[in-house]
Write a protein that holds these residues in place. Structure first.
Motif, PDB file in Angstrom:
ATOM      1  N   GLY A  92      -1.041  14.907  12.717  1.00 27.05           N
ATOM      2  CA  GLY A  92      -2.338  15.276  13.284  1.00 27.05           C
ATOM      3  C   GLY A  92      -3.340  15.658  12.205  1.00 27.05           C
ATOM      4  N   ALA A  93      -2.877  16.433  11.215  1.00 26.69           N
ATOM      5  CA  ALA A  93      -3.763  16.818  10.113  1.00 26.69           C
ATOM      6  C   ALA A  93      -4.151  15.601   9.283  1.00 26.69           C
ATOM      7  CB  ALA A  93      -3.076  17.872   9.234  1.00 26.69           C
ATOM      8  N   TRP A  94      -3.187  14.696   9.064  1.00 23.10           N
ATOM      9  CA  TRP A  94      -3.501  13.482   8.301  1.00 23.10           C
ATOM     10  C   TRP A  94      -4.499  12.608   9.064  1.00 23.10           C
ATOM     11  CZ3 TRP A  94      -3.115   8.234   9.116  1.00 23.10           C
ATOM     12  CH2 TRP A  94      -3.299   7.426   7.989  1.00 23.10           C
ATOM     13  N   ALA A  95      -4.342  12.518  10.375  1.00 21.48           N
ATOM     14  CA  ALA A  95      -5.279  11.730  11.184  1.00 21.48           C
ATOM     15  C   ALA A  95      -6.686  12.331  11.111  1.00 21.48           C
ATOM     16  CB  ALA A  95      -4.803  11.670  12.636  1.00 21.48           C
ATOM     17  N   ALA A  96      -6.767  13.673  11.089  1.00 22.19           N
ATOM     18  CA  ALA A  96      -8.073  14.320  10.945  1.00 22.19           C
ATOM     19  C   ALA A  96      -8.682  13.989   9.587  1.00 22.19           C
ATOM     20  CB  ALA A  96      -7.929  15.835  11.110  1.00 22.19           C
ATOM     21  N   ALA A  97      -7.835  13.981   8.542  1.00 23.97           N
ATOM     22  CA  ALA A  97      -8.315  13.622   7.201  1.00 23.97           C
ATOM     23  C   ALA A  97      -8.819  12.185   7.184  1.00 23.97           C
ATOM     24  CB  ALA A  97      -7.192  13.805   6.178  1.00 23.97           C
ATOM     25  N   PHE A  98      -8.100  11.293   7.840  1.00 26.18           N
ATOM     26  CA  PHE A  98      -8.503   9.881   7.875  1.00 26.18           C
ATOM     27  C   PHE A  98      -9.809   9.704   8.642  1.00 26.18           C
ATOM     28  CE2 PHE A  98      -7.964   5.474   9.613  1.00 26.18           C
ATOM     29  CZ  PHE A  98      -8.162   4.829   8.395  1.00 26.18           C
ATOM     30  N   PHE A  99      -9.998  10.496   9.697  1.00 24.75           N
ATOM     31  CA  PHE A  99     -11.252  10.425  10.459  1.00 24.75           C
ATOM     32  C   PHE A  99     -12.441  10.776   9.569  1.00 24.75           C
ATOM     33  CE2 PHE A  99     -14.521  12.858  12.712  1.00 24.75           C
ATOM     34  CZ  PHE A  99     -15.012  11.893  13.577  1.00 24.75           C
ATOM     35  N   PHE A 100     -12.332  11.886   8.829  1.00 24.86           N
ATOM     36  CA  PHE A 100     -13.434  12.287   7.954  1.00 24.86           C
ATOM     37  C   PHE A 100     -13.581  11.322   6.777  1.00 24.86           C
ATOM     38  CE2 PHE A 100     -12.902  16.305  10.207  1.00 24.86           C
ATOM     39  CZ  PHE A 100     -14.222  16.666  10.416  1.00 24.86           C
ATOM     40  N   PHE A 101     -12.489  10.697   6.380  1.00 25.38           N
ATOM     41  CA  PHE A 101     -12.530   9.679   5.332  1.00 25.38           C
ATOM     42  C   PHE A 101     -13.369   8.477   5.789  1.00 25.38           C
ATOM     43  CE2 PHE A 101     -10.462   6.008   3.163  1.00 25.38           C
ATOM     44  CZ  PHE A 101     -10.751   6.365   1.857  1.00 25.38           C
ATOM     45  N   LEU A 102     -13.103   8.001   7.012  1.00 24.52           N
ATOM     46  CA  LEU A 102     -13.881   6.890   7.565  1.00 24.52           C
ATOM     47  C   LEU A 102     -15.333   7.294   7.822  1.00 24.52           C
ATOM     48  CD1 LEU A 102     -11.484   5.205  10.167  1.00 24.52           C
ATOM     49  CD2 LEU A 102     -12.219   4.308   7.963  1.00 24.52           C
ATOM     50  N   LEU A 103     -15.516   8.510   8.328  1.00 23.69           N
ATOM     51  CA  LEU A 103     -16.867   8.996   8.600  1.00 23.69           C
ATOM     52  C   LEU A 103     -17.680   9.050   7.307  1.00 23.69           C
ATOM     53  CD1 LEU A 103     -18.999  10.190  10.498  1.00 23.69           C
ATOM     54  CD2 LEU A 103     -17.947  12.445  10.131  1.00 23.69           C
ATOM     55  N   GLY A 104     -17.042   9.469   6.214  1.00 21.30           N
ATOM     56  CA  GLY A 104     -17.729   9.507   4.930  1.00 21.30           C
ATOM     57  C   GLY A 104     -18.194   8.135   4.489  1.00 21.30           C
ATOM     58  N   HIS A 105     -17.388   7.100   4.723  1.00 22.04           N
ATOM     59  CA  HIS A 105     -17.783   5.743   4.344  1.00 22.04           C
ATOM     60  C   HIS A 105     -18.879   5.201   5.265  1.00 22.04           C
ATOM     61  CE1 HIS A 105     -14.244   5.827   1.771  1.00 22.04           C
ATOM     62  NE2 HIS A 105     -14.749   4.779   1.169  1.00 22.04           N
ATOM     63  N   HIS A 155     -15.585  -2.010  -0.774  1.00 20.15           N
ATOM     64  CA  HIS A 155     -15.950  -1.365  -2.034  1.00 20.15           C
ATOM     65  C   HIS A 155     -15.126  -0.095  -2.246  1.00 20.15           C
ATOM     66  CE1 HIS A 155     -18.855   1.494  -4.186  1.00 20.15           C
ATOM     67  NE2 HIS A 155     -18.289   0.746  -5.109  1.00 20.15           N
ATOM     68  N   GLY A 156     -14.965   0.701  -1.182  1.00 23.59           N
ATOM     69  CA  GLY A 156     -14.157   1.915  -1.286  1.00 23.59           C
ATOM     70  C   GLY A 156     -12.717   1.614  -1.653  1.00 23.59           C
ATOM     71  N   PHE A 157     -12.177   0.534  -1.095  1.00 21.24           N
ATOM     72  CA  PHE A 157     -10.792   0.144  -1.389  1.00 21.24           C
ATOM     73  C   PHE A 157     -10.628  -0.245  -2.858  1.00 21.24           C
ATOM     74  CE2 PHE A 157      -7.710  -3.287  -1.917  1.00 21.24           C
ATOM     75  CZ  PHE A 157      -6.553  -2.703  -1.421  1.00 21.24           C
ATOM     76  N   MET A 211      -4.484   6.106   3.179  1.00 25.77           N
ATOM     77  CA  MET A 211      -5.789   6.041   3.831  1.00 25.77           C
ATOM     78  C   MET A 211      -6.640   4.919   3.248  1.00 25.77           C
ATOM     79  SD  MET A 211      -7.072   9.933   4.630  1.00 25.77           S
ATOM     80  CE  MET A 211      -7.461  10.244   2.911  1.00 25.77           C
ATOM     81  N   VAL A 212      -6.589   4.755   1.922  1.00 26.69           N
ATOM     82  CA  VAL A 212      -7.396   3.723   1.280  1.00 26.69           C
ATOM     83  C   VAL A 212      -6.895   2.331   1.661  1.00 26.69           C
ATOM     84  CG1 VAL A 212      -8.251   2.839  -0.914  1.00 26.69           C
ATOM     85  CG2 VAL A 212      -7.923   5.283  -0.626  1.00 26.69           C
ATOM     86  N   VAL A 213      -5.572   2.175   1.772  1.00 30.86           N
ATOM     87  CA  VAL A 213      -5.015   0.895   2.211  1.00 30.86           C
ATOM     88  C   VAL A 213      -5.512   0.560   3.622  1.00 30.86           C
ATOM     89  CG1 VAL A 213      -2.883  -0.282   2.895  1.00 30.86           C
ATOM     90  CG2 VAL A 213      -2.974   0.968   0.734  1.00 30.86           C
ATOM     91  N   MET A 214      -5.503   1.552   4.498  1.00 30.84           N
ATOM     92  CA  MET A 214      -5.997   1.330   5.855  1.00 30.84           C
ATOM     93  C   MET A 214      -7.493   1.023   5.850  1.00 30.84           C
ATOM     94  SD  MET A 214      -3.865   4.093   8.155  1.00 30.84           S
ATOM     95  CE  MET A 214      -4.518   3.367   9.657  1.00 30.84           C
ATOM     96  N   LEU A 215      -8.224   1.620   4.906  1.00 29.20           N
ATOM     97  CA  LEU A 215      -9.645   1.292   4.769  1.00 29.20           C
ATOM     98  C   LEU A 215      -9.824  -0.168   4.369  1.00 29.20           C
ATOM     99  CD1 LEU A 215     -12.588   2.443   4.692  1.00 29.20           C
ATOM    100  CD2 LEU A 215     -12.232   2.778   2.235  1.00 29.20           C
ATOM    101  N   GLY A 216      -8.960  -0.658   3.457  1.00 26.08           N
ATOM    102  CA  GLY A 216      -9.016  -2.065   3.069  1.00 26.08           C
ATOM    103  C   GLY A 216      -8.694  -2.988   4.228  1.00 26.08           C
ATOM    104  N   LEU A 258     -11.058  -5.928   6.088  1.00 22.02           N
ATOM    105  CA  LEU A 258     -10.661  -7.295   6.447  1.00 22.02           C
ATOM    106  C   LEU A 258     -10.887  -7.568   7.937  1.00 22.02           C
ATOM    107  CD1 LEU A 258      -7.342  -7.713   4.421  1.00 22.02           C
ATOM    108  CD2 LEU A 258      -9.559  -8.773   3.945  1.00 22.02           C
ATOM    109  N   LEU A 259     -10.563  -6.596   8.775  1.00 17.47           N
ATOM    110  CA  LEU A 259     -10.750  -6.751  10.214  1.00 17.47           C
ATOM    111  C   LEU A 259     -12.227  -6.911  10.557  1.00 17.47           C
ATOM    112  CD1 LEU A 259      -9.663  -6.715  13.114  1.00 17.47           C
ATOM    113  CD2 LEU A 259      -9.834  -4.203  13.055  1.00 17.47           C
ATOM    114  N   LEU A 260     -13.069  -6.110   9.917  1.00 11.98           N
ATOM    115  CA  LEU A 260     -14.502  -6.187  10.197  1.00 11.98           C
ATOM    116  C   LEU A 260     -15.091  -7.522   9.735  1.00 11.98           C
ATOM    117  CD1 LEU A 260     -15.600  -2.573   9.200  1.00 11.98           C
ATOM    118  CD2 LEU A 260     -15.410  -3.521  11.506  1.00 11.98           C
ATOM    119  N   ILE A 261     -14.609  -8.008   8.596  1.00 19.48           N
ATOM    120  CA  ILE A 261     -15.058  -9.316   8.111  1.00 19.48           C
ATOM    121  C   ILE A 261     -14.682 -10.404   9.108  1.00 19.48           C
ATOM    122  CG2 ILE A 261     -14.555 -11.106   6.408  1.00 19.48           C
ATOM    123  CD1 ILE A 261     -16.573  -9.239   5.370  1.00 19.48           C
TER     124      ILE A 261
END
Length: 301
Positions: free
Chosen positions: A47-60, A86-88, A282-287, A291-294
Motif C-alpha cells: 500500500g505504501a509503495w502504491a502511494a509512492a508510485f501514485f505520487f511518482f506518476l503525478l510528478g511526471h 524521458h523519465g525512464f 517504479m521507473v520500469v513501470m513508467l517505461g 510504451l502503452l501510451l505510444i
C-alpha cells in the motif's frame, strides 16, 4: 592529440559507469546479506509503495503540464508518453545521457524542434535546482536557529557544519543567479505563476514519493531527513561517478540518511539497496506506461 582525447573520453566514462555498478553489486552480493534484502522486499508494504508510485506518476504528469507552459508541448497521450519515456531513460542511462531523449522524442513526434525542447529542458532543470537549493537553505536556517535539530535527528550536525553548508549553497545560488540573469534568452514563461506552482508541486511529489518508499520498507523519515535525501540524490546524479540506474549514488544517499539519522540501522546498506529496487521498479513501470501510451496514441490516429 585532440582526436585521441575525444576517442578516449567515452571509454573512460564507460569504465567509470561499469566500475561503480560492479562495485555496488560486489558489495551487495559479496559482503552483505542479500537474502535479508529480498526478505525485506517480500515483506514490503504494498500500500505504501502504491502511494509512492501514485505520487511518482503525478510528478511526471505535472512535468508535462510545466512543459506545456514553457514550450506548448500539449497535453495528450503522445506528449505524456514522451515525458514518461524521458523519465525512464534519464534514470537508467548513466551520466545523465538519457536527458537527450526528451528533445529527440519531441522532435520525432513533431511536437517541437530539437533546440526548443533542449532549451526548455535546460531551464526546467535550472528551476528544479533552485527549488532544491531553497529546500536546503530552509533546512540550514532552521538548524542554525534551532537548539535541538529535531527536524533532522542527526547528532553530528553542529553550528560549524551548518555554516559550511550555508556558505556552499549561498555561493552556488549566487553563481546560478548570475548565469541566469546574464543570459538574454530566458522566456517570461519561466517566471509565470503556473510554471512556479507546477515546479513546487513536482518537488512536493518527490518528497512524498521518497517518504512512502521508505515507509514501505519500515523506515520513517521526517521532513528534514527527506530534504537531505533529496539534496544528496539530486546533486549526486550530476556527478560522473554513478553507475547504471543511479547505482552507487542512490545507495550513498539512502545510507547517509538511514545510518546517521534517528532511524539508524545496522543493516542500513541492505535497506538502501532494497529502496533502490523499489524505485527502479517504479521507473520500469513508467517505461511500460510510456510504451502503452505510444501504442494507444497510434491506435487513435
Amino acid at each position: 592529440m585532440a582526436d585521441d582525447k575525444v576517442r578516449t573520453f567515452p571509454w573512460l566514462r564507460l569504465f567509470l559507469v561499469f566500475s561503480v555498478t560492479a562495485l555496488t553489486l560486489v558489495l551487495f552480493f559479496g559482503f552483505y546479506d542479500y537474502k535479508k534484502a529480498f526478505s525485506i522486499l517480500r515483506g514490503a508494504d504494498f500500500g505504501a509503495w502504491a502511494a509512492a508510485f501514485f505520487f511518482f506518476l503525478l510528478g511526471h504528469f505535472l512535468r508535462l503540464l510545466r512543459y506545456n507552459v514553457v514550450m506548448g508541448l500539449g497535453v495528450s497521450l503522445k506528449s505524456f508518453a514522451i515525458v514518461s519515456g524521458h523519465g525512464f531513460w534519464a534514470y537508467f542511462m548513466p551520466l545523465r545521457l538519457g536527458e537527450l531523449v526528451f528533445p529527440y522524442f519531441a522532435k520525432m513526434a513533431g511536437l517541437s524542434t530539437f533546440s526548443n525542447a533542449l532549451s526548455s529542458l535546460f531551464w526546467t532543470r535550472a528551476a528544479d535546482a533552485f527549488i532544491v537549493l531553497f529546500l536546503g537553505f530552509s533546512l540550514i536556517v532552521y538548524c542554525f536557529f534551532s537548539e535541538t535539530n529535531d527536524l533532522i535527528g542527526f547528532g553530528w550536525v553542529s553550528r560549524e557544519v551548518v555554516f559550511v553548508l550555508f556558505s556552499f549553497l549561498l555561493f552556488a545560488s549566487l553563481f546560478a543567479l548570475f548565469f541566469v540573469f546574464r543570459n538574454k534568452i530566458v522566456k517570461l514563461a519561466y517566471f509565470s505563476p503556473a510554471f512556479l506552482i507546477f515546479t513546487a508541486a513536482i518537488w512536493f511529489c518527490v518528497l512524498v514519493c521518497n517518504y512512502y518508499i521508505g515507509l514501505s520498507i519500515g523506515i520513517g523519515m521526517n521532513l528534514g531527513q527527506l530534504v537531505i535525501l533529496v539534496l544528496l540524490l539530486t546533486f549526486g546524479y550530476f556527478l560522473p561517478l554513478q553507475g547504471l540506474a543511479g547505482a552507487g549514488v542512490h545507495e550513498v544517499a539512502w545510507l547517509s540518511v538511514i545510518a546517521m539519522g534517528s532511524v539508524g540501522n545496522a543493516d542500513a546498506f541492505i535497506y538502501a539497496v532494497a529502496s533502490h529496487f523499489l524505485v527502479a521498479l517504479m521507473v520500469v513501470m513508467l517505461g511500460l506506461c510510456s510504451l502503452l501510451l505510444i501504442t494507444l496514441s497510434r491506435y487513435r490516429e
